[in-house]
Design a protein around this motif. Structure first.
Motif, short mmCIF file in Angstrom:
data_model
loop_
_atom_site.label_atom_id
_atom_site.label_comp_id
_atom_site.label_asym_id
_atom_site.label_seq_id
_atom_site.Cartn_x
_atom_site.Cartn_y
_atom_site.Cartn_z
N UNK A 388 -72.98 38.46 -14.63
CA UNK A 388 -73.19 40.02 -15.92
C UNK A 388 -73.42 39.74 -16.68
N UNK A 389 -72.92 38.01 -17.56
CA UNK A 389 -73.33 37.00 -18.38
C UNK A 389 -74.92 36.55 -18.19
N UNK A 390 -75.28 35.91 -17.02
CA UNK A 390 -75.88 35.64 -16.39
C UNK A 390 -77.34 36.34 -15.91
N UNK A 391 -77.11 37.35 -15.10
CA UNK A 391 -78.16 38.68 -15.47
C UNK A 391 -78.34 39.07 -16.90
N UNK A 392 -78.10 39.10 -17.93
CA UNK A 392 -78.39 38.95 -19.34
C UNK A 392 -79.07 38.52 -19.60
N UNK A 393 -79.10 36.76 -19.12
CA UNK A 393 -80.03 35.99 -19.32
C UNK A 393 -81.24 36.05 -18.68
N UNK A 394 -80.72 36.50 -17.40
CA UNK A 394 -82.30 36.79 -16.50
C UNK A 394 -83.38 37.94 -16.80
N UNK A 395 -82.84 38.62 -17.47
CA UNK A 395 -83.18 39.31 -18.15
C UNK A 395 -83.85 39.52 -19.18
N UNK A 396 -83.59 38.48 -20.60
CA UNK A 396 -83.97 38.70 -21.34
C UNK A 396 -85.56 37.96 -22.13
N UNK A 397 -86.16 38.95 -23.01
CA UNK A 397 -87.30 38.52 -22.24
C UNK A 397 -87.86 39.82 -21.50
N UNK A 398 -87.19 40.04 -20.85
CA UNK A 398 -88.15 41.69 -19.62
C UNK A 398 -88.19 42.99 -20.19
N UNK A 399 -88.09 43.05 -21.06
CA UNK A 399 -88.14 44.63 -21.17
C UNK A 399 -85.98 44.85 -21.61
N UNK A 400 -85.85 44.83 -20.64
CA UNK A 400 -84.43 45.35 -20.64
C UNK A 400 -83.67 44.58 -20.98
N UNK A 401 -82.97 45.61 -21.91
CA UNK A 401 -81.93 45.71 -22.89
C UNK A 401 -80.30 45.76 -21.74
N UNK A 402 -79.69 44.49 -22.42
CA UNK A 402 -78.11 44.65 -21.34
C UNK A 402 -76.74 44.89 -22.58
N UNK A 403 -75.96 45.95 -22.48
CA UNK A 403 -75.17 45.75 -23.48
C UNK A 403 -73.64 46.54 -22.86
N UNK A 404 -72.81 46.26 -23.84
CA UNK A 404 -70.99 46.16 -23.47
C UNK A 404 -71.31 47.35 -24.30
N UNK A 405 -69.94 47.91 -23.90
CA UNK A 405 -69.44 49.08 -24.72
C UNK A 405 -67.43 49.38 -24.30
N UNK A 406 -66.77 49.04 -24.75
CA UNK A 406 -65.59 48.48 -24.54
C UNK A 406 -65.12 50.08 -24.67
N UNK A 407 -64.36 50.30 -23.49
CA UNK A 407 -63.71 51.78 -22.77
C UNK A 407 -62.93 52.20 -22.98
N UNK A 408 -62.57 51.04 -23.38
CA UNK A 408 -60.56 51.15 -23.42
C UNK A 408 -59.78 52.45 -24.49
N UNK A 409 -58.53 52.27 -24.27
CA UNK A 409 -57.77 52.60 -25.63
C UNK A 409 -58.16 53.44 -26.00
N UNK A 410 -58.87 54.15 -27.53
CA UNK A 410 -59.27 55.32 -28.02
C UNK A 410 -60.08 55.73 -27.34
N UNK A 411 -61.32 54.99 -26.70
CA UNK A 411 -62.40 55.26 -26.18
C UNK A 411 -62.11 55.86 -24.94
N UNK A 412 -61.80 55.28 -24.11
CA UNK A 412 -60.66 56.03 -22.87
C UNK A 412 -61.01 57.55 -22.49
N UNK A 413 -60.71 58.14 -23.06
CA UNK A 413 -61.00 59.74 -22.82
C UNK A 413 -62.57 59.56 -23.27
#
Length: 458
Positions: A388-413
């Protein structure tokens, strides 16, 4: 009942020249109240044991395992010397599986048995055979196994000339579970209750007739729960025939062996394997709870795939899960206290709750976004971190934003209700000028597969 027996391999095997065909030709002798365990014809190094008759009185009436002893082993003294198993585990940490198996069978005789699941742990039976010592094998028949697994049991029995000692769940308990909750309740409320009825309780009954058992656990099977298992230990969860804490010893001869080496061994020794392996199954359990995995996926991803990765134990080896992790599985504790974050890269945008809500709330994105919903403790999220990190490097400058969201704990529901979270990791693409997010449907998480998904919708 006919009595099956095994013996030591011929001296030629010790020189590495014997094949499985050289181990054929066993004979059994029955003499009133004792049996002689024969050896391979022509072997100059005979190993003969005086063993207990199959009709001997059981030590425990509540255990079914001794009723169908397959390879009758020599009795051991009622009083077994005290052993420091932590010290022994360190001493044997670099020992071969064959050496560990031999030590276990030598030490516990007829009071130890191999737990066989119908998967690649058939290697344990092969190792036991190669020691030349008598051995016993038991298996848990949950009533929900694949037809191929039942056929495999029969093949193994014929190949080794043994009778597997089957343990079954209590019919009344199964009936109560199915009548009250249906045949597939585990898809809705988790697999633990069904596994407890069909696997854990039958195993508990079996182990109460033993002083030790042998498992096919490996450290690489489940990074979240098995990474620290020793080759031998006092069982932390179950009791043996003497009862009480510390009354059962657990041997894990292949703990330090990688999966590919197990398969190389099985192929080299021409050992029969479950035909499901040819269909993409690696870790094999009950039919409703097991599915094939794709190339590059971890083998445990095929087990209870609808649940979070951290719960992928049925309870047979629950002692592997540390107490703080048990608290988290039960909804207690602070998950963030023991986990370092992952997917750390300057090419990745870390989204908090407000950020993901803003992104999800837009109906017309100016640029596409790729977002992973993850939990840092999840071994499957950890496994895809590099790609996933390698994918983000490849997409850098391509116009596609790559993000992450921690969805466990209080955010899971919230993530489950609003972000299509099913299990970790979940990958979402928010295409440009689209009104809804598209969930990545495949479990292939290599760079090329993820890139193909992005390019198809960007």
């Amino acid at each position: 009942m006919a009595l099956s027996a095994s013996s030591s391999p011929s001296s030629s095997f010790l020189r590495g020249s014997t094949t499985l065909h050289d181990l054929k030709g066993f004979r059994s002798v029955r003499l009133l109240d004792k049996c002689l365990v024969p050896s391979v014809p022509g072997d100059s190094c005979l190993r003969t044991f005086l063993v207990k008759p199959v009709c001997a009185e059981l030590k425990r009436s509540d255990s079914v395992v001794p009723l169908a002893a397959t390879m009758v082993a020599p009795e051991v003294e009622d009083r077994i010397e005290t052993e420091d198993y932590e010290k022994l585990a360190k001493e044997m940490g670099h020992a071969s599986p064959l050496e560990i198996m031999d030590r276990a069978l030598e030490k516990f005789g007829n009071d130890i048995a191999i737990a066989f699941s119908g998967a690649e742990d058939v290697a344990l039976i092969e190792y036991a055979k190669l020691t030349g010592r008598p051995f016993r094998v038991f298996s848990l028949d949950t009533g929900r196994l694949n037809p191929e697994t039942y056929q495999f049991f029969d093949t193994v029995e014929k190949h080794y000339g043994i009778h597997i000692e089957y343990m079954f769940p209590d019919a009344v308990e199964v009936q109560a579970l199915v009548r009250s909750k249906g045949l597939f309740s585990f898809y809705e409320d988790g697999h633990q209750e069904c596994c407890r009825v069909r696997k854990v309780r039958p195993l508990r009954r079996a182990l109460k007739g033993l002083r030790a058992w042998i498992t096919g656990q490996r450290k690489d099977q489940s990074p979240g729960t098995r990474a620290e298992i020793p080759v031998v230990q006092v069982d932390p969860s179950f009791e043996g025939m003497d009862g009480g804490v510390g009354s059962l010893v657990k041997w894990n001869p292949v703990a330090n062996v990688e999966g590919r080496d197990i398969w190389n061994f099985l192929q080299a020794m021409n050992v029969p394997v479950n035909s499901l392996h040819l269909q993409g199954y690696i870790s094999i359990g009950c039919e409703p709870c097991t599915r094939p995995v794709l190339p590059g996926q971890h083998e445990r991803e095929g087990r209870w795939w609808w649940e979070d990765a951290k719960s992928k134990e049925c309870g047979l080896h629950k002692g592997n899960i540390r107490q703080e992790e048990v608290a988290q599985l039960n909804g207690n504790g602070n998950e963030s206290a023991m986990d370092n974050d992952i997917f750390n890269s300057q090419n990745l945008v870390t989204l908090n709750r407000a950020g993901i809500e803003n992104l999800a709330g837009l109906k017309n994105w100016r640029e596409p976004w790729l977002v992973v919903l993850y939990a840092p403790w999840c071994p499957f999220c950890q496994a895809m971190e590099e790609s996933y990190v390698e994918l983000a490097e490849k997409l850098a400058g391509s116009g596609v934003k790559v993000g992450k969201f921690r969805a466990d704990g209080e955010q899971k529901a919230y993530a489950q209700q609003e972000l299509q979270l099913g299990s970790f990791p979940t990958i979402l693409l928010y295409p440009k000028h689209s009104a809804s997010a598209v969930k990545y449907p495949s479990e292939k998480r290599d760079v090329d597969s993820l890139m193909a998904f992005v390019n198809a919708l960007r």
